[in-house]
Design a protein around this motif. Structure first.
Motif, PDB file in Angstrom:
ATOM      1  N   ILE A   1       0.257  -3.229  -2.071  1.00  0.00           N
ATOM      2  CA  ILE A   1      -0.307  -4.705  -1.827  1.00  0.00           C
ATOM      3  C   ILE A   1      -1.266  -4.787  -0.856  1.00  0.00           C
ATOM      4  CG2 ILE A   1       0.843  -6.943  -1.129  1.00  0.00           C
ATOM      5  CD1 ILE A   1       3.297  -6.312  -2.608  1.00  0.00           C
ATOM      6  N   LEU A   2      -0.995  -4.278   0.309  1.00  0.00           N
ATOM      7  CA  LEU A   2      -1.954  -4.359   1.376  1.00  0.00           C
ATOM      8  C   LEU A   2      -3.424  -3.855   0.745  1.00  0.00           C
ATOM      9  CD1 LEU A   2      -0.045  -3.416   4.510  1.00  0.00           C
ATOM     10  CD2 LEU A   2      -1.175  -5.445   4.117  1.00  0.00           C
TER      11      LEU A   2
ATOM     12  N   GLU B   1      -9.486  -6.463  -1.018  1.00  0.00           N
ATOM     13  CA  GLU B   1     -10.675  -6.781  -1.843  1.00  0.00           C
ATOM     14  C   GLU B   1     -10.773  -8.245  -1.939  1.00  0.00           C
ATOM     15  OE1 GLU B   1     -11.130  -5.261  -5.827  1.00  0.00           O
ATOM     16  OE2 GLU B   1      -9.960  -3.299  -5.238  1.00  0.00           O
ATOM     17  N   ARG B   2      -9.793  -8.926  -1.946  1.00  0.00           N
ATOM     18  CA  ARG B   2      -9.748 -10.455  -1.797  1.00  0.00           C
ATOM     19  C   ARG B   2      -8.112 -11.138  -1.630  1.00  0.00           C
ATOM     20  NH1 ARG B   2      -7.776 -12.764  -6.495  1.00  0.00           N
ATOM     21  NH2 ARG B   2      -7.767 -11.768  -8.388  1.00  0.00           N
ATOM     22  N   ALA B   3      -8.055 -12.294  -1.576  1.00  0.00           N
ATOM     23  CA  ALA B   3      -6.877 -12.869  -1.696  1.00  0.00           C
ATOM     24  C   ALA B   3      -6.228 -12.998  -2.687  1.00  0.00           C
ATOM     25  CB  ALA B   3      -6.994 -14.205  -0.893  1.00  0.00           C
ATOM     26  N   ALA B   4      -4.805 -13.110  -2.996  1.00  0.00           N
ATOM     27  CA  ALA B   4      -4.519 -13.094  -4.181  1.00  0.00           C
ATOM     28  C   ALA B   4      -2.883 -13.652  -4.156  1.00  0.00           C
ATOM     29  CB  ALA B   4      -4.314 -11.807  -4.852  1.00  0.00           C
ATOM     30  N   SER B   5      -2.672 -14.329  -5.651  1.00  0.00           N
ATOM     31  CA  SER B   5      -1.133 -14.667  -5.498  1.00  0.00           C
ATOM     32  C   SER B   5      -0.114 -13.851  -6.072  1.00  0.00           C
ATOM     33  CB  SER B   5      -1.310 -16.078  -6.642  1.00  0.00           C
ATOM     34  OG  SER B   5      -1.265 -15.454  -7.742  1.00  0.00           O
TER      35      SER B   5
ATOM     36  N   VAL C   1       8.085 -10.024   3.054  1.00  0.00           N
ATOM     37  CA  VAL C   1       8.388  -9.020   4.242  1.00  0.00           C
ATOM     38  C   VAL C   1       7.069  -8.938   4.944  1.00  0.00           C
ATOM     39  CG1 VAL C   1       9.035  -6.437   4.844  1.00  0.00           C
ATOM     40  CG2 VAL C   1      10.116  -7.882   3.191  1.00  0.00           C
ATOM     41  N   LEU C   2       6.030  -8.825   4.289  1.00  0.00           N
ATOM     42  CA  LEU C   2       4.630  -8.505   4.940  1.00  0.00           C
ATOM     43  C   LEU C   2       4.165  -9.661   5.749  1.00  0.00           C
ATOM     44  CD1 LEU C   2       2.893  -6.550   2.053  1.00  0.00           C
ATOM     45  CD2 LEU C   2       3.559  -5.468   4.542  1.00  0.00           C
ATOM     46  N   HIS C   3       4.457 -10.837   5.372  1.00  0.00           N
ATOM     47  CA  HIS C   3       3.963 -11.988   5.697  1.00  0.00           C
ATOM     48  C   HIS C   3       4.847 -12.495   7.045  1.00  0.00           C
ATOM     49  CE1 HIS C   3       4.220 -16.700   6.349  1.00  0.00           C
ATOM     50  NE2 HIS C   3       2.668 -16.391   6.143  1.00  0.00           N
ATOM     51  N   ASP C   4       6.046 -12.081   7.081  1.00  0.00           N
ATOM     52  CA  ASP C   4       7.189 -12.321   8.219  1.00  0.00           C
ATOM     53  C   ASP C   4       6.572 -11.210   9.197  1.00  0.00           C
ATOM     54  OD1 ASP C   4       8.475 -14.410   6.867  1.00  0.00           O
ATOM     55  OD2 ASP C   4      10.027 -12.907   6.208  1.00  0.00           O
ATOM     56  N   ALA C   5       6.151 -10.228   8.906  1.00  0.00           N
ATOM     57  CA  ALA C   5       5.846  -9.202   9.946  1.00  0.00           C
ATOM     58  C   ALA C   5       4.380  -9.446  10.407  1.00  0.00           C
ATOM     59  CB  ALA C   5       5.632  -7.712   9.269  1.00  0.00           C
ATOM     60  N   GLY C   6       3.701 -10.388   9.952  1.00  0.00           N
ATOM     61  CA  GLY C   6       2.240 -10.820  10.595  1.00  0.00           C
ATOM     62  C   GLY C   6       1.290 -10.026  10.005  1.00  0.00           C
ATOM     63  N   LEU C   7       1.571  -9.152   8.630  1.00  0.00           N
ATOM     64  CA  LEU C   7       0.403  -8.468   8.238  1.00  0.00           C
ATOM     65  C   LEU C   7      -0.254  -9.416   7.233  1.00  0.00           C
ATOM     66  CD1 LEU C   7       2.768  -5.301   7.889  1.00  0.00           C
ATOM     67  CD2 LEU C   7       0.466  -5.308   9.211  1.00  0.00           C
ATOM     68  N   LEU C   8       0.437 -10.126   6.536  1.00  0.00           N
ATOM     69  CA  LEU C   8      -0.466 -11.209   5.781  1.00  0.00           C
ATOM     70  C   LEU C   8      -0.428 -12.587   6.007  1.00  0.00           C
ATOM     71  CD1 LEU C   8       1.149  -9.924   2.252  1.00  0.00           C
ATOM     72  CD2 LEU C   8      -0.906  -9.070   3.344  1.00  0.00           C
ATOM     73  N   GLN C   9      -1.212 -13.237   5.642  1.00  0.00           N
ATOM     74  CA  GLN C   9      -1.451 -14.777   5.916  1.00  0.00           C
ATOM     75  C   GLN C   9      -1.637 -15.686   4.625  1.00  0.00           C
ATOM     76  OE1 GLN C   9      -5.128 -15.813   8.425  1.00  0.00           O
ATOM     77  NE2 GLN C   9      -5.999 -13.900   7.631  1.00  0.00           N
ATOM     78  N   VAL C  10      -1.325 -16.922   4.693  1.00  0.00           N
ATOM     79  CA  VAL C  10      -1.802 -17.758   3.358  1.00  0.00           C
ATOM     80  C   VAL C  10      -3.094 -18.260   3.806  1.00  0.00           C
ATOM     81  CG1 VAL C  10      -1.057 -19.562   2.135  1.00  0.00           C
ATOM     82  CG2 VAL C  10       0.820 -18.065   3.270  1.00  0.00           C
ATOM     83  N   VAL C  11      -4.211 -17.880   2.838  1.00  0.00           N
ATOM     84  CA  VAL C  11      -5.410 -18.255   3.138  1.00  0.00           C
ATOM     85  C   VAL C  11      -5.790 -19.705   2.282  1.00  0.00           C
ATOM     86  CG1 VAL C  11      -6.018 -15.828   3.683  1.00  0.00           C
ATOM     87  CG2 VAL C  11      -6.328 -16.938   1.457  1.00  0.00           C
TER      88      VAL C  11
END
Length: 204
Positions: free
Chosen positions: A36-37, A42-46, A67-77
Protein backbone atom coordinates in the motif's frame (compact mmCIF):
# COMPACT_ATOMS: atom_id res chain seq x y z
CA UNK A 1 25.21 11.34 -5.96
CA UNK A 2 22.95 12.13 -8.89
CA UNK A 3 19.44 13.15 -7.91
CA UNK A 4 16.56 12.27 -10.19
CA UNK A 5 13.46 14.44 -10.42
CA UNK A 6 10.64 13.17 -8.24
CA UNK A 7 7.15 12.84 -9.64
CA UNK A 8 4.81 14.71 -7.29
CA UNK A 9 2.06 12.54 -5.76
CA UNK A 10 -0.42 15.42 -5.94
CA UNK A 11 -0.32 16.52 -2.29
CA UNK A 12 2.08 18.03 0.20
CA UNK A 13 4.21 15.56 2.12
CA UNK A 14 7.40 15.56 4.13
CA UNK A 15 10.67 14.50 2.55
CA UNK A 16 11.45 11.96 5.29
CA UNK A 17 9.61 10.44 8.24
CA UNK A 18 11.69 9.05 11.10
CA UNK A 19 9.84 6.34 13.04
CA UNK A 20 10.60 6.61 16.74
CA UNK A 21 7.88 4.44 18.27
CA UNK A 22 7.63 0.65 18.34
CA UNK A 23 4.00 0.85 17.17
CA UNK A 24 5.15 2.66 14.04
CA UNK A 25 7.70 -0.03 13.31
CA UNK A 26 5.10 -2.76 13.80
CA UNK A 27 2.88 -0.97 11.27
CA UNK A 28 5.43 -1.89 8.59
CA UNK A 29 5.48 -5.55 9.57
CA UNK A 30 3.00 -6.77 6.96
CA UNK A 31 3.59 -7.18 3.21
CA UNK A 32 0.19 -5.73 2.26
CA UNK A 33 0.93 -2.56 4.20
CA UNK A 34 4.29 -2.13 2.47
CA UNK A 35 2.53 -2.70 -0.87
CA UNK A 36 0.00 0.00 0.00
CA UNK A 37 2.79 2.42 0.87
CA UNK A 38 4.47 1.63 -2.43
CA UNK A 39 1.30 2.26 -4.44
CA UNK A 40 0.75 5.57 -2.68
CA UNK A 41 4.17 6.75 -3.80
CA UNK A 42 2.55 7.54 -7.15
CA UNK A 43 -0.61 9.32 -5.98
CA UNK A 44 -3.27 9.40 -3.30
CA UNK A 45 -5.91 6.69 -3.52
CA UNK A 46 -9.10 5.53 -1.84
CA UNK A 47 -9.58 2.23 -0.07
CA UNK A 48 -11.66 1.05 -3.03
CA UNK A 49 -8.84 1.85 -5.47
CA UNK A 50 -6.25 0.15 -3.26
CA UNK A 51 -8.47 -2.92 -2.94
CA UNK A 52 -8.84 -3.08 -6.73
CA UNK A 53 -5.08 -2.69 -7.25
CA UNK A 54 -4.12 -5.36 -4.70
CA UNK A 55 -6.98 -7.76 -5.38
CA UNK A 56 -7.88 -7.83 -1.68
CA UNK A 57 -11.29 -7.25 -0.02
CA UNK A 58 -12.12 -3.65 0.85
CA UNK A 59 -12.53 -4.54 4.53
CA UNK A 60 -9.04 -6.04 4.67
CA UNK A 61 -7.49 -3.06 2.91
CA UNK A 62 -9.41 -0.63 5.13
CA UNK A 63 -8.00 -2.34 8.23
CA UNK A 64 -4.39 -2.09 7.03
CA UNK A 65 -4.87 1.50 5.84
CA UNK A 66 -6.17 2.29 9.32
CA UNK A 67 -3.07 0.80 10.93
CA UNK A 68 -0.81 2.89 8.70
CA UNK A 69 -2.88 6.02 9.33
CA UNK A 70 -2.86 5.53 13.10
CA UNK A 71 0.94 5.12 12.97
CA UNK A 72 1.30 8.43 11.13
CA UNK A 73 2.52 6.84 7.89
CA UNK A 74 -0.56 7.90 5.91
CA UNK A 75 -2.64 11.05 5.84
CA UNK A 76 -6.06 11.91 4.44
CA UNK A 77 -5.35 14.32 1.61
CA UNK A 78 -8.88 14.89 0.31
CA UNK A 79 -12.44 13.59 0.52
CA UNK A 80 -15.45 13.38 -1.77
CA UNK A 81 -19.11 12.51 -1.39
CA UNK A 82 -20.24 9.28 -3.05
CA UNK A 83 -23.95 8.46 -2.58
CA UNK A 84 -24.10 10.38 0.70
CA UNK A 85 -20.97 8.60 1.94
CA UNK A 86 -17.68 10.44 2.45
CA UNK A 87 -14.86 8.71 0.58
CA UNK A 88 -11.36 9.40 1.84
CA UNK A 89 -8.23 9.51 -0.28
CA UNK A 90 -5.03 8.54 1.50
CA UNK A 91 -1.50 9.65 0.71
CA UNK A 92 1.90 8.99 2.19
CA UNK A 93 3.01 11.22 5.03
CA UNK A 94 6.58 11.27 3.66
CA UNK A 95 8.48 10.17 0.58
CA UNK A 96 10.89 8.00 2.54
CA UNK A 97 10.69 6.28 5.93
CA UNK A 98 13.59 5.70 8.32
CA UNK A 99 13.34 3.48 11.39
CA UNK A 100 15.28 4.96 14.30
CA UNK A 101 13.84 3.81 17.62
CA UNK A 102 16.09 4.87 20.52
CA UNK A 103 18.43 6.52 18.03
CA UNK A 104 19.39 3.35 16.14
CA UNK A 105 18.09 1.65 13.02
CA UNK A 106 16.00 -1.39 13.93
CA UNK A 107 14.52 -4.17 11.80
CA UNK A 108 10.79 -4.76 11.55
CA UNK A 109 9.10 -8.03 12.47
CA UNK A 110 8.82 -8.80 8.75
CA UNK A 111 11.64 -10.70 7.04
CA UNK A 112 11.92 -8.74 3.79
CA UNK A 113 14.06 -11.48 2.26
CA UNK A 114 11.21 -13.98 2.63
CA UNK A 115 8.92 -11.57 0.77
CA UNK A 116 11.58 -10.92 -1.89
CA UNK A 117 12.20 -14.66 -2.34
CA UNK A 118 8.52 -15.25 -3.07
CA UNK A 119 8.24 -12.23 -5.35
CA UNK A 120 11.37 -13.08 -7.35
CA UNK A 121 10.46 -16.67 -8.36
CA UNK A 122 9.05 -15.62 -11.74
CA UNK A 123 11.99 -13.32 -12.44
CA UNK A 124 14.40 -16.15 -11.62
CA UNK A 125 12.55 -18.50 -13.99
CA UNK A 126 12.81 -15.86 -16.74
CA UNK A 127 16.48 -15.18 -15.91
CA UNK A 128 15.71 -11.56 -15.10
CA UNK A 129 16.92 -11.64 -11.51
CA UNK A 130 19.96 -9.49 -10.70
CA UNK A 131 21.50 -10.40 -7.34
CA UNK A 132 24.72 -10.58 -5.37
CA UNK A 133 25.61 -12.23 -2.08
CA UNK A 134 28.80 -11.34 -0.24
CA UNK A 135 30.37 -12.33 3.07
CA UNK A 136 32.96 -10.27 4.93
CA UNK A 137 34.38 -10.55 8.44
CA UNK A 138 34.29 -6.91 9.58
CA UNK A 139 33.81 -4.96 12.83
CA UNK A 140 30.27 -4.03 13.82
CA UNK A 141 30.93 -0.32 13.25
CA UNK A 142 31.87 -1.01 9.62
CA UNK A 143 28.64 -2.98 9.16
CA UNK A 144 26.71 0.01 10.52
CA UNK A 145 28.60 2.30 8.16
CA UNK A 146 27.68 0.16 5.16
CA UNK A 147 24.06 -0.02 6.28
CA UNK A 148 23.88 3.79 6.28
CA UNK A 149 25.21 3.85 2.72
CA UNK A 150 22.74 1.15 1.67
CA UNK A 151 19.88 3.11 3.22
CA UNK A 152 20.86 6.15 1.15
CA UNK A 153 20.74 4.01 -2.00
CA UNK A 154 17.30 2.68 -1.05
CA UNK A 155 16.04 6.22 -0.57
CA UNK A 156 17.35 7.11 -4.05
CA UNK A 157 15.45 4.11 -5.43
CA UNK A 158 12.30 5.30 -3.61
CA UNK A 159 12.59 8.72 -5.24
CA UNK A 160 12.76 7.50 -8.82
CA UNK A 161 9.85 8.88 -10.87
CA UNK A 162 7.26 6.20 -11.57
CA UNK A 163 6.91 5.31 -15.25
CA UNK A 164 6.89 2.29 -17.57
CA UNK A 165 4.82 -0.83 -17.21
CA UNK A 166 6.96 -3.00 -14.90
CA UNK A 167 7.45 -2.76 -11.13
CA UNK A 168 10.91 -3.83 -9.90
CA UNK A 169 11.73 -5.03 -6.41
CA UNK A 170 14.90 -4.16 -4.51
CA UNK A 171 15.92 -6.19 -1.45
CA UNK A 172 19.01 -5.24 0.54
CA UNK A 173 20.28 -5.99 4.02
CA UNK A 174 23.20 -6.79 6.30
CA UNK A 175 23.01 -9.61 8.84
CA UNK A 176 25.42 -11.46 11.15
CA UNK A 177 26.01 -15.17 10.49
CA UNK A 178 26.86 -17.15 13.64
CA UNK A 179 29.15 -20.08 12.95
CA UNK A 180 30.25 -18.97 9.48
CA UNK A 181 33.61 -20.60 8.60
CA UNK A 182 36.71 -18.63 9.54
CA UNK A 183 40.37 -19.38 8.95
CA UNK A 184 42.54 -19.70 12.07
CA UNK A 185 45.01 -16.87 12.71
CA UNK A 186 48.04 -17.24 10.44
CA UNK A 187 50.50 -15.77 12.91
CA UNK A 188 51.72 -13.24 10.31
CA UNK A 189 51.61 -9.55 11.15
CA UNK A 190 51.52 -8.38 7.52
CA UNK A 191 48.19 -9.97 6.56
CA UNK A 192 45.12 -7.79 6.11
CA UNK A 193 41.77 -9.49 6.83
CA UNK A 194 39.59 -9.72 3.75
CA UNK A 195 36.12 -10.80 2.76
CA UNK A 196 34.59 -13.59 0.73
CA UNK A 197 34.27 -12.07 -2.74
CA UNK A 198 32.54 -14.97 -4.47
CA UNK A 199 29.55 -13.98 -6.62
CA UNK A 200 26.22 -15.62 -6.09
CA UNK A 201 23.59 -14.80 -8.71
CA UNK A 202 24.61 -11.72 -10.64
CA UNK A 203 22.60 -12.46 -13.74
CA UNK A 204 21.26 -12.15 -16.38
Amino acid sequence: MERHPVTPPGHDLADRLVLTRAAQVRALAHPLRTTILGLLTERAASVAELAQATGRPKGTVAHHVGVLHDAGLLQVVRTRRVRAVEERFYGRAARTVTIAVDGADLPTDQNDFEVAAAESVAADDERRLWSFLRHARIPEERAEEFWTRIRDLVEEFDRLPRSGGTTYGMAVGIYPIPGYPQLPPSGRDDEVPGGDGADVGGRP
